[in-house]
Design a protein around this motif. Sequence first.
Motif, PDB file in Angstrom:
ATOM      1  N   PRO A 115      12.502  91.789 -48.011  1.00 50.62           N
ATOM      2  CA  PRO A 115      11.903  90.479 -48.252  1.00 50.62           C
ATOM      3  C   PRO A 115      11.443  89.969 -46.842  1.00 50.62           C
ATOM      4  O   PRO A 115      12.412  90.375 -45.799  1.00 50.62           O
ATOM      5  CB  PRO A 115      13.005  89.618 -48.753  1.00 50.62           C
ATOM      6  CG  PRO A 115      14.251  90.322 -49.382  1.00 50.62           C
ATOM      7  CD  PRO A 115      14.015  91.839 -48.734  1.00 50.62           C
ATOM      8  N   SER A 116      10.339  89.497 -46.851  1.00 50.48           N
ATOM      9  CA  SER A 116       9.867  88.769 -45.358  1.00 50.48           C
ATOM     10  C   SER A 116       9.409  87.605 -45.917  1.00 50.48           C
ATOM     11  O   SER A 116       9.090  87.157 -47.033  1.00 50.48           O
ATOM     12  CB  SER A 116       8.733  89.933 -45.077  1.00 50.48           C
ATOM     13  OG  SER A 116       7.488  89.551 -45.551  1.00 50.48           O
ATOM     14  N   LEU A 117       8.961  86.938 -44.776  1.00 46.84           N
ATOM     15  CA  LEU A 117       8.469  85.465 -44.926  1.00 46.84           C
ATOM     16  C   LEU A 117       7.184  85.497 -45.902  1.00 46.84           C
ATOM     17  O   LEU A 117       6.583  84.420 -46.400  1.00 46.84           O
ATOM     18  CB  LEU A 117       7.998  84.955 -43.564  1.00 46.84           C
ATOM     19  CG  LEU A 117       9.450  84.549 -42.663  1.00 46.84           C
ATOM     20  CD1 LEU A 117       9.020  83.851 -41.401  1.00 46.84           C
ATOM     21  CD2 LEU A 117      10.108  83.421 -43.570  1.00 46.84           C
ATOM     22  N   SER A 118       6.488  86.736 -45.671  1.00 45.18           N
ATOM     23  CA  SER A 118       5.118  86.872 -46.650  1.00 45.18           C
ATOM     24  C   SER A 118       5.706  86.432 -48.227  1.00 45.18           C
ATOM     25  O   SER A 118       4.739  85.841 -48.977  1.00 45.18           O
ATOM     26  CB  SER A 118       4.693  88.384 -46.881  1.00 45.18           C
ATOM     27  OG  SER A 118       4.495  88.414 -45.187  1.00 45.18           O
ATOM     28  N   ASP A 119       6.742  86.773 -48.628  1.00 44.10           N
ATOM     29  CA  ASP A 119       7.107  86.463 -49.808  1.00 44.10           C
ATOM     30  C   ASP A 119       7.611  85.228 -50.213  1.00 44.10           C
ATOM     31  O   ASP A 119       7.169  84.634 -51.161  1.00 44.10           O
ATOM     32  CB  ASP A 119       8.496  87.550 -50.094  1.00 44.10           C
ATOM     33  CG  ASP A 119       8.313  88.932 -50.154  1.00 44.10           C
ATOM     34  OD1 ASP A 119       7.212  89.600 -50.570  1.00 44.10           O
ATOM     35  OD2 ASP A 119       9.318  89.545 -49.210  1.00 44.10           O
ATOM     36  N   PHE A 120       8.091  84.660 -48.986  1.00 45.20           N
ATOM     37  CA  PHE A 120       8.300  83.208 -49.191  1.00 45.20           C
ATOM     38  C   PHE A 120       6.890  82.576 -49.250  1.00 45.20           C
ATOM     39  O   PHE A 120       6.796  81.469 -50.177  1.00 45.20           O
ATOM     40  CB  PHE A 120       9.121  82.692 -48.159  1.00 45.20           C
ATOM     41  CG  PHE A 120       8.946  81.307 -47.866  1.00 45.20           C
ATOM     42  CD1 PHE A 120       9.787  80.523 -48.842  1.00 45.20           C
ATOM     43  CD2 PHE A 120       8.536  80.424 -46.849  1.00 45.20           C
ATOM     44  CE1 PHE A 120      10.167  79.123 -48.735  1.00 45.20           C
ATOM     45  CE2 PHE A 120       8.674  78.889 -47.007  1.00 45.20           C
ATOM     46  CZ  PHE A 120       9.227  78.369 -47.727  1.00 45.20           C
ATOM     47  N   MET A 129       6.529  88.984 -41.017  1.00 45.60           N
ATOM     48  CA  MET A 129       5.591  88.784 -42.266  1.00 45.60           C
ATOM     49  C   MET A 129       5.040  90.151 -42.470  1.00 45.60           C
ATOM     50  O   MET A 129       4.398  90.781 -41.700  1.00 45.60           O
ATOM     51  CB  MET A 129       4.247  87.839 -41.992  1.00 45.60           C
ATOM     52  CG  MET A 129       4.866  86.414 -41.868  1.00 45.60           C
ATOM     53  SD  MET A 129       3.447  85.213 -41.473  1.00 45.60           S
ATOM     54  CE  MET A 129       2.219  85.605 -42.699  1.00 45.60           C
ATOM     55  N   ALA A 130       5.758  90.603 -43.729  1.00 50.08           N
ATOM     56  CA  ALA A 130       5.363  92.177 -44.055  1.00 50.08           C
ATOM     57  C   ALA A 130       3.992  92.403 -44.368  1.00 50.08           C
ATOM     58  O   ALA A 130       3.166  93.400 -44.216  1.00 50.08           O
ATOM     59  CB  ALA A 130       6.410  92.619 -45.016  1.00 50.08           C
ATOM     60  N   ARG A 131       3.177  91.411 -44.869  1.00 52.20           N
ATOM     61  CA  ARG A 131       1.705  91.401 -45.317  1.00 52.20           C
ATOM     62  C   ARG A 131       1.243  89.903 -45.078  1.00 52.20           C
ATOM     63  O   ARG A 131       1.713  89.303 -44.550  1.00 52.20           O
ATOM     64  CB  ARG A 131       1.969  91.790 -46.596  1.00 52.20           C
ATOM     65  CG  ARG A 131       2.200  90.896 -47.902  1.00 52.20           C
ATOM     66  CD  ARG A 131       2.211  91.298 -49.177  1.00 52.20           C
ATOM     67  NE  ARG A 131       2.580  90.343 -49.930  1.00 52.20           N
ATOM     68  CZ  ARG A 131       3.942  90.056 -50.602  1.00 52.20           C
ATOM     69  NH1 ARG A 131       4.748  90.588 -50.059  1.00 52.20           N
ATOM     70  NH2 ARG A 131       4.052  89.071 -51.311  1.00 52.20           N
ATOM     71  N   ASP A 132      -0.004  90.256 -45.358  1.00 47.68           N
ATOM     72  CA  ASP A 132      -0.828  88.874 -44.906  1.00 47.68           C
ATOM     73  C   ASP A 132      -0.561  87.805 -46.018  1.00 47.68           C
ATOM     74  O   ASP A 132      -0.618  88.232 -47.192  1.00 47.68           O
ATOM     75  CB  ASP A 132      -2.502  89.262 -44.914  1.00 47.68           C
ATOM     76  CG  ASP A 132      -3.288  88.488 -44.232  1.00 47.68           C
ATOM     77  OD1 ASP A 132      -2.798  87.366 -43.767  1.00 47.68           O
ATOM     78  OD2 ASP A 132      -4.390  88.662 -43.952  1.00 47.68           O
ATOM     79  N   LEU A 175       5.141  85.565 -36.441  1.00 51.33           N
ATOM     80  CA  LEU A 175       4.155  85.485 -37.659  1.00 51.33           C
ATOM     81  C   LEU A 175       2.897  85.997 -37.601  1.00 51.33           C
ATOM     82  O   LEU A 175       1.976  85.367 -37.997  1.00 51.33           O
ATOM     83  CB  LEU A 175       3.971  83.724 -37.394  1.00 51.33           C
ATOM     84  CG  LEU A 175       5.297  82.900 -37.526  1.00 51.33           C
ATOM     85  CD1 LEU A 175       5.001  81.368 -37.446  1.00 51.33           C
ATOM     86  CD2 LEU A 175       6.096  83.077 -39.007  1.00 51.33           C
ATOM     87  N   THR A 176       3.045  87.034 -37.288  1.00 47.32           N
ATOM     88  CA  THR A 176       1.913  88.242 -37.318  1.00 47.32           C
ATOM     89  C   THR A 176       1.775  88.752 -38.641  1.00 47.32           C
ATOM     90  O   THR A 176       2.775  89.207 -39.216  1.00 47.32           O
ATOM     91  CB  THR A 176       2.052  88.982 -36.297  1.00 47.32           C
ATOM     92  OG1 THR A 176       2.345  88.648 -35.013  1.00 47.32           O
ATOM     93  CG2 THR A 176       0.628  90.183 -36.066  1.00 47.32           C
ATOM     94  N   PRO A 177       0.820  88.665 -39.326  1.00 47.38           N
ATOM     95  CA  PRO A 177       0.506  89.258 -40.832  1.00 47.38           C
ATOM     96  C   PRO A 177       0.610  90.837 -40.642  1.00 47.38           C
ATOM     97  O   PRO A 177       0.184  91.331 -39.666  1.00 47.38           O
ATOM     98  CB  PRO A 177      -0.830  88.788 -41.337  1.00 47.38           C
ATOM     99  CG  PRO A 177      -1.329  87.488 -40.384  1.00 47.38           C
ATOM    100  CD  PRO A 177      -0.645  87.944 -39.133  1.00 47.38           C
TER     101      PRO A 177
END
Lengths: 70, 255
Positions: free
Chosen positions: B66-71, B102-105, B44-46
């Motif tokens: 897709p990553s959790l950042s998108d979610f 997470m691919a981005r913050d 869960l590191t941005p």
Amino acid sequence: MRRELGLLLNLASFVILAAGNLWVAAPLYAASIALLLIPQKVKKEEKKEEVRKEPTPDEIKRRPVAAPEI
Amino acid sequence: MKKLLFFSGAKGGTGKTTLALNTAVLLAYHWRDAAHYPVVYLDLTPSLGTGALLLVGDIIGAWGRPSLSDFLAGQLAEPLRAFYLRRWTTEKGPFQIVFAYMARDAPLTKRHLSLILDTVERRLRPRLVIIDMPPVAAGESPAAGAVDYVVPVVTPDASAIETTKTFTEVLGAPRLRPVLNMYIPDYPVSAVHAAPWVKVVQDAFGEEPHVIPYDKLLQAARQALEIEVLKLKPTESPGVKAIIEYARYLSTRLA
């Protein structure tokens, strides 16, 4: 080798003594005693320390995946 | 499904990602016949954490997926679409781990984390979810109240130990054996406390820590972007040996 030579000289000194030649037998005897009793200097072989080579990142990269047993 | 969080309070660089990822891999292999997806690893590191980067294998590989950042940003309805499978084949057979990153913050709330964990439990049915979170201030962690166990990871650093101790109390979950990481046996005593580091950590957390020595080889494996326990033998790496011992403890404790 040193021991064998010492024994040979020792034997020879007694043979020469038996032959009646004391002046030759005496130094031979002394030499044999020297060879037999004076301890030999043992050359200490320098043990080659095994240099533990640590793998480099590149070598680690090329290693196959191993089963990670617990 | 058990939920386990490795954390180090507000401190970074304590080696919690190394410990979390390596134990995740060790337990995924250990339980490979017990479940189809035995372990899920949540990084869960941005902006792509190191753990995810090691699982993806290269920086470019993580882009565009897709990553959790998108979610979290509402651009992905189903969080499971942000989960990936990494599979290894060893001399003793294959095994796999499921992971997400997470691919981005993006702001991670308690509600989001709860939704993600519910989906994982319902759809993947793993034995264990290991959560690797970046350092955050006490009281702000979305993991507070959401995990079953926590593992404090500290280094021989007085401030790291103090902040992690405070954080443990805030998280509220049962604490497992603390880890004293990057310990250098040549410097066993804390000059600040005038006591051995092991004792300092024990006093802070109420239990003798598991000690993982500083190991140059772990750094070498990291430079190679490799997961340490898959490439280094415990006989050559004291760090890997200590990590395996901790995974063994976890397998017993979480069984």
